[in-house]
Write an enzyme that holds these catalytic residues in place. Structure first.
Site: not given
Lengths: 974, 974
Positions: A27, A97, A106, A108, A354, A470, A591, A776, A795, A797-798, A800, A862, A882
């Site tokens: 602002k 403000r 909103g 404050m 804005r 899960h 999978r 992984e 690849s 396996g983020t 695990d 992946c 990728y």
């Protein structure tokens, strides 16, 4: 202390501007910018966000010297406005403000009319010659100040007002006269004194000091904290305070106030769009007490019979000026603006501008239009759409016009809209699906056993579990709608129903799930595919869609920018087809275990598990191979020669058997297999694991039971051979899961390569293929150079990798992860957005050292992070080839990848490197504010995230270098 | 191919020598060395270990050119020995033996007398004029060749011999005459032909070729593979083949053969010690057919009545020569030698010398004596004792003279000897202990609930689980004897007994466990403390012990060499006391959870867990604090001012409650707590975790329930204050478990520091303390620089770090880990010996980056690896300050640390850096043999372990640099 705390704006001059948003808040920066542009802005000043930070770092004290600076700036304001703060004759009133970097609506409520007291009131009466107006200001001020600054319950004031109106026999506030308002003011002041314990402050400077403190305090109030949490705004950003001369839209019929958007925020159409009210203060427009009027003909809403007068017609001069200003602002900011204005005695004042919030549809359309209007380039357009928002354009949705009966709310685990009959078991879901019925699977929680049922269902509803349960994870993977953790529902297995309060929902009753909102509705809410999906599926002509053309143009620009390829996680031909429509360039994770859960096959899988000898196991596997081959053939066919990464069997074998205590199911399985229940029960016990996540799974299965690997490899290669023989193209990439040592990789690769050679010889056909691995397990990343000697691709396996790097079980983290995020131990859920400092460091190390060993090593991701925009940007920065994500997230990942490329290029042009860690995500680290005198404990913490320092020397973190080392095409075998 | 495959020795000349052990094997190198020294060695030649490696890398083919080289070396042997291989008139006979780098007794039996056939036999007869002798050689040769080279069953030959003896009516082989031996030879040849399918090879060169091939093949026979596995000998070392001229100790009464040790291998006493036989071949001495005679008076055994003639008396000239030679050899090798000799017609021939195997007692004594004799320096002495072997000297043992009735065999999980009454539950064990009874806790398997019972028991016996099972790990931690996985025992809970076959062992029956051997005995086998422990405990005077003085001298040298400090893992005052006697310099890990399991306290712990409010939780914790304070006070007292690292509560809370299905126990607990069983059952369900290892434990508990941390910190500091007030010294180090982010550390540290300040103020006393963390989550190692900003010390919890880095659950890895080790997927169990390439890389990264942030960061290890010699050496190499291990392993760790320092210094002197990874442990990586023509797949794998490359730039890996950066003393607060 040479630091500047306060910035002036007004009278065509400004100490700040739009480029100082971090310091002045949105602002304040925009008010300064408008002043600079010569627009009519009531003079004022902004107290910086650094003061807020100081305030919190010093036990809620304001820095010394601030007061002096405020007074000198106030003097300048007084000069411009020709009035004096606290002056009984010619008083200046101000608004106070908050204004953070990012808009936090909103957070404050504003305090208006500050500076009023018994004396200055007289000045106002004298100036306006309107006693009623003056007393109205005063009672409003006392009310607002009490409520906002002192947090006195709003209701007390409302009640008093109602009482008074009853007493004097009027209905509307406006009917109260000056005397009555005077009485009301006195009553309000009593309420104040009763609650605060001291009289209402009459000194304007005291009022100002208290109001500024209240703004800073509001930064840590619950609603602000909650908003920040939802919108990923770091706590340390702080808020600025804007003190601005009051102008009045309620001083008579030559006064007005209004808000407007420079384009339609819902559709993106280029039309000036707003509302106004004559003789009113700002909050009247939004408060809904009076019906706001359209500012022009185009702004009339559907219900408007054309009778409401427009600003254009009523105050043509002011309207013309407003049009000039909005056009100038839109050109200046090169984006759609959300503006607020007030007309005081025929003079237009701009109170705010804005960038306007907008729907995904509008965001895409406006971005494309602005390019056409030559205001921005396609690269800038690409940055203008929030990738996460794009989701709205893609998922099926409930018909917005439909009526809904909401019965419960859970967690919005996986977006989408689903309608179906309630069933309570996975088997039942599968059975109903076979009959052509649409079902919603309702479970206390799901387990891997339920996967076939989840696949068969339209959507999944669980009573337990969070966004990482899960049910949530699998559903997202499937692109299936899921509401989880709906704690209000009680499942009653005995009576085959669930209850929510008094409502009983029986088996076969219809319910509807909104996965984006986490809501559950009774009955069938009509569902429609999004327009874009309808067009992609060929069910609507592009020209019949208002948005498709824009989407197509926009995504073309996106693809032109991005370097990262985007693949999909898909286990079925249907998912594959959808993903290709969404622009997937291959499958990054197919999978195979979901295929194992199919009812026809699980019998053989179980027989395989119960085998005592290799021969028995081979026999059982022989029953499965045909199914698997058909699966792969179908997927290859859909993917039309695009690379398909297939992960070998991953879950521990006990997941294919009933639970240990489930006697009934054990008996059933035993009967199917023709063995005694005892045999099944014993096997279940022998397969029991204390920590299945760290147990006998992944390649550890294929190593102990090489015949499983061999069967799967054969199914893959026979399917590939079939495609080749039919003249098609195919690029299978066989992926070994959970590798931790090069010996594991060597072992599994040998089986796979031998099988490929056998199949080629048998089928007399050649096909290209790669053999690679998931990264992984942390150790795999640490010895990536060894593993890359065998693996042709990595690849990440983020999912695990995050579990093991943090030591967090995704299934159990619900016990502490929400607490951690809430209490800032973690900046966010690391399963949703990649932990760049820890997990990310492992990734960058692995990419670097893997490519040291094998320069053409193909690297991808992946894990579910592949569809998270911030994580996608990180993947770009470490030089992955990728990302892979669920079909519906493919366009999102494409956009995030493009933004990463644009940002990197722009940073490079500015001579700044995009740092590996923290760039993608707003940093959770609070910087030390220079004004702080004492070093806090935090000061000792090194500023840069670990990744930046410890990351392998130079190259890995930077895209271009890593890219050079890895000629992409070379990897594929011919 | 310029490579040399064959090395000659004999006639005072040699192409090889002791320094070429890797190439020539131990036997070959030492034969060469002896020849070089001018000792009488029968001429011969050695085929190198590289030929063996080539053989296996090329489908079991010998390299081209080998044959030619063998023939030219044989010609040289012929010249020296004055006989010709295969010559009918003057034949040369040879022995063919394997000889690896390390002695592998019995790996392949020797083939003697090779070169015999119908023709050369005549030459022998003519030369020796002893037809019987010649036929005896021949039949022995045919038998050995068939057995060793062709693997024909030994029994077939034995049976034929027995039949023949029966037929001709004699009892001893020696009673058979030439004709009968001729018949036997013919019979043997028939057996050969029946089994091999072709006639016995008469061409001596063919015999030689087959024998050489057989030696190489023997390298991969089961018994060799097993031996290698037990002794950590890598497969790629290969074996050499020694072809040596035959000399005969059985050609008449001026012939003899014998074996001797230059010092007593059992006690280390300096006395020449051996056995001999007149007119005999080598194997007669060891085969036990004839009673071997002492070579001198000192060698007489206890049972010897003095009648057996000594070599010294019978052949004084030869004996004198032997004494001259052994003295020369011991001086030359500077170590005790194990020698073999043969006397042929009065001439002494040396067949072998090698460093003799010895007991731990002998190893220590010999090392000390050799220093006294100025043959070696104390640094060399330190290297002469295998740290693992030292174990023998320390653990309590069964009286070696006692009779034992072994009833079962399990896994030797934790060494020691234990005797007690059988009990089947932990509670029962605790109860019996309270009555002063000694018990053995017998369980199917143990769980954390059993810990109090395990502590109360003398030893633990389980039917299930391996070396890494809960029972094994906890028992080793406690230094408690444990035999686990004794599958033969069947526990019958109903009848309160266990059975092994027909034997029934009832509750309260005595059994005895040998934890070093994994054996279970019926009844009470008398147990004695080892002499050293008796002396350390003051139960024996040093002068009454034959070994204590040597041990003391030796350990003094050890401590003079070592740089690493050695601490102990101890949870009780008793363990602490023992550890100090063993030389512990502090406590590296004091686990507080074992204290929680005590029967008196668990009630309060359970009450705490069932609390719904902080107030309830505080109240329950208030009941525990006194106990904890007393625990810590007792430990501080015993440690007398040495640093004591106390880990805050670590296990998930469900470990303190009964199992989910155990209704009986749940009811019992509910009764104790005065709540309904349903409340307890529900809490158990709500605490259930899918992967407890990755669940709500460690600091995650202390963060969600800060009052637990506060209580524990208060208990620690109040105990410290008490010690200080009593004028004692104390150095508590409070350790936060399972830290993964700096925010966790900051959170917990704040509570601890605040508590410390409060206690100091309350008690009006100051004490030093540190606050640090376990590094056991991979992420902690990755962001070590951030964490070190808060943590004053790091302690690597390599048990969990290994679990998470590999993604192996220690409780479940039994399903595949043995398979992995057996199939060479892993070189060994990473829970026993540190994985330097993966886990070790994380450690070296963390040490480096932690010290970047805090140069005086104290770093240690408290995982079980802290007591594993190879791992201790690695810890030295990455610059840790200390290792911590169970009390009984403290001397072992001290020795390993000293050896690491000596090795590092020696390597530095040689200009070689000790590499971080792999130096401690024999590498599992097979080097590519240069003669290999084709690059195998393995060639592509980078040679150096990842650690060496990816490890943070230079410093961390090298001790001196890291040391410099970390002035030790500075860390402690004053």
């Amino acid at each position: 202390m040479a630091q500047k705390f306060v910035y002036f704006f007004g009278d065509g001059k400004s100490e700040g501007g739009a480029e100082m948003k971090n310091l002045l808040g949105g602002k304040g920066a925009n008010l300064g910018e408008m002043a600079r542009l010569g627009l009519p802005v009531p003079a004022g000043f902004t107290i910086t966000t650094e003061v807020c930070t100081y305030y919190y770092q010093h036990g809620r004290k304001l820095p010394p010297g601030l007061d002096k600076e405020i007074r000198s700036h106030m003097a300048r304001v007084e000069k411009v406005m020709g009035a004096k703060f606290g002056d009984p004759k010619n008083p200046l009133l101000v608004s106070v403000r908050s204004g953070a970097r990012a808009s936090m609506p909103g957070m404050m409520e504003t305090v208006l009319n500050l500076g009023l007291n018994e004396q200055t009131l007289q000045g106002i009466i004298a100036k306006t010659k309107n006693e009623r107006f003056a007393w109205d200001l005063y009672r409003r001020f006392v009310h607002m100040f009490s409520k906002v600054v002192m947090e006195i319950e709003d209701e007390l004031f409302g009640r008093r007002l109602d009482e008074l109106k009853k007493e004097v026999g009027v209905k509307l506030d406006t009917e109260l006269n000056a005397e009555q308002l005077k009485q009301l003011t006195a009553d309000y002041m009593k309420i104040y004194k009763d609650h605060v314990g001291s009289a209402f402050p009459s000194d304007p400077w005291k009022q100002l000091e208290l109001a500024i403190g209240a703004v800073f305090q509001s930064w840590n109030k619950k609603k602000a904290v909650d908003y920040r949490k939802i919108n990923n705004i770091p706590e340390w950003w702080g808020t600025a305070v804007n003190v601005c001369s009051m102008v009045y839209g309620n001083m008579g019929d030559d006064c007005a106030t209004g808000v407007a958007f420079t384009r339609d925020p819902a559709t993106g159409e280029k039309r000036f769009f707003g509302e106004w009210l004559k003789n009113a203060q700002g909050e009247d427009v939004v408060a809904g007490i009076r019906t706001p009027q359209p500012i022009n003909e185009e702004s009339r809403s559907h219900g408007d019979d054309g009778s409401l007068p427009t600003l254009e017609k009523e105050m043509p001069k002011c309207y013309k000026e407003l049009v000039r200003i909005y056009t100038l602002l839109e050109r200046h900011y090169k984006d759609m603006q959300d503006i607020e204005f007030t007309i005081q005695n025929g003079k237009l004042w701009m109170l705010q501008t804005r960038n306007g919030k907008r729907t995904a549809t509008a965001a895409v359309r406006i971005a494309v239009d602005l390019v056409k209007e030559k205001l921005i380039t396609p690269s800038t357009a690409v940055k203008r759409v929030d990738p996460d928002q794009l989701d709205q354009l893609l998922h099926p949705m409930f018909d917005p016009k439909a009526k809904k009966n909401r019965i419960a709310k859970g967690i919005n685990a996986s977006p989408g809209a689903a309608v179906g009959k309630v069933v309570f078991t996975a088997d039942h879901a599968v059975e109903m699906k076979a009959k052509g019925e649409k079902v919603i699977l309702v479970r206390l929680e799901t387990s891997p056993e339920d996967v076939a049922g989840m696949h068969a269902a339209q959507g999944i509803l669980t009573a337990r579990g969070g966004k990482t349960s899960h049910a949530a994870v699998v559903a997202r993977g499937m692109g299936k709608c899921c509401v989880c953790g709906a704690g209000e529902i009680h499942i009653d297995d005995k009576n085959a129903c669930f209850t929510v309060g008094d409502i009983v929902v029986k088996e076969y009753d219809y319910i509807s799930l909104d996965g984006s909102k986490g809501e559950v509705y009774l009955g069938q809410v009509p569902v429609i595919d999004s327009e874009i999906v309808q067009v992609l599926r060929g069910q609507m002509k592009p020209k019949d869609s208002a948005i498709f053309g824009y989407y197509e143009t926009f995504m073309k620009w996106v693809d032109a920018e991005r370097v990262l390829k985007v693949r999909t996680n898909a286990d079925t031909p249907e998912d594959s087809r959808m993903a290709v429509l969404f622009g997937a360039e291959g499958i990054g994770l197919c999978r195979t275990e979901h295929m194992f859960f199919d009812t026809q096959r699980i019998l053989h899988v179980r027989r395989m598990i119960l085998s005592d000898t290799v021969a028995q196991r081979r026999e059982a596997l022989g029953k499965i191979i045909g199914y698997q081959r058909d699966d792969f053939y179908g997927i290859f066919k859909e993917m039309g020669g695009r690379p398909v990464t297939i992960r070998l069997l991953d879950p521990p074998l006990h997941e294919f058997l009933p639970h240990e205590g489930d006697r009934e199911k054990i008996a059933e399985v035993a009967k199917e297999l023709g063995v005694s229940p005892d045999v099944v029960a014993k096997k279940i016990v022998s397969l029991h694991e204390f920590n299945p996540m760290l147990g006998h799974r992944g390649c550890r299965l294929g190593i102990v039971y090489p015949e499983i690997t061999e069967m799967q490899a054969r199914a893959i290669f026979e399917a590939a051979a079939k495609i080749k023989k039919e003249g098609g193209k195919v690029q299978p990439e066989v992926m070994v899961p959970l590798t931790g040592t090069v010996e594991e990789m060597r072992n599994q690769k040998a089986i796979i390569v031998e099988t490929a050679q056998k199949v080629m010889a048998e089928q007399k056909v050649k096909f290209p293929y790669l053999v690679g691995t998931m990264i992984e397990v942390p150790r795999a990343a640490l010895v990536a150079n060894e593993i890359a000697a065998e693996a042709e691709f990595f690849s990440f396996g983020t999912n695990d990798l995050t579990q093991m790097t943090f030591g967090f079980s995704r299934d159990d983290a619900g016990k502490f992860l929400p607490f951690y995020v809430e209490n800032k131990i973690l900046p966010g859920d690391p399963f949703q957005s990649l932990d760049t400092a820890g997990v990310g460091l492992l990734m960058s190390m692995a990419v670097k050292s893997g490519r040291d060993a094998r320069p053409d090593l193909k690297c991808g991701i992946c894990g579910e992070h592949g569809g998270d925009p911030a994580s996608v940007k990180f993947c770009h920065s470490v030089g992955l080839d990728y990302v892979s994500c669920s079909p519906y997230r493919v366009p999102i990942a494409r956009l995030a990848a493009a933004q990463a490329a644009v940002e990197e290029r722009e940073a490079a042009a500015k001579g700044k490197a995009v740092t590996t860690a923290g760039s993608a995500k707003k940093s959770a680290r609070r910087p030390t504010v220079p004004v702080a005198k004492k070093a806090t404990a935090k000061k000792a913490a090194p500023k840069k995230a670990a990744a930046a320092k410890a990351a392998p020397k130079k190259a890995a973190a930077k895209k271009p270098a890593a890219k050079k080392a890895a000629p992409k095409k070379a990897a594929a075998k011919k």
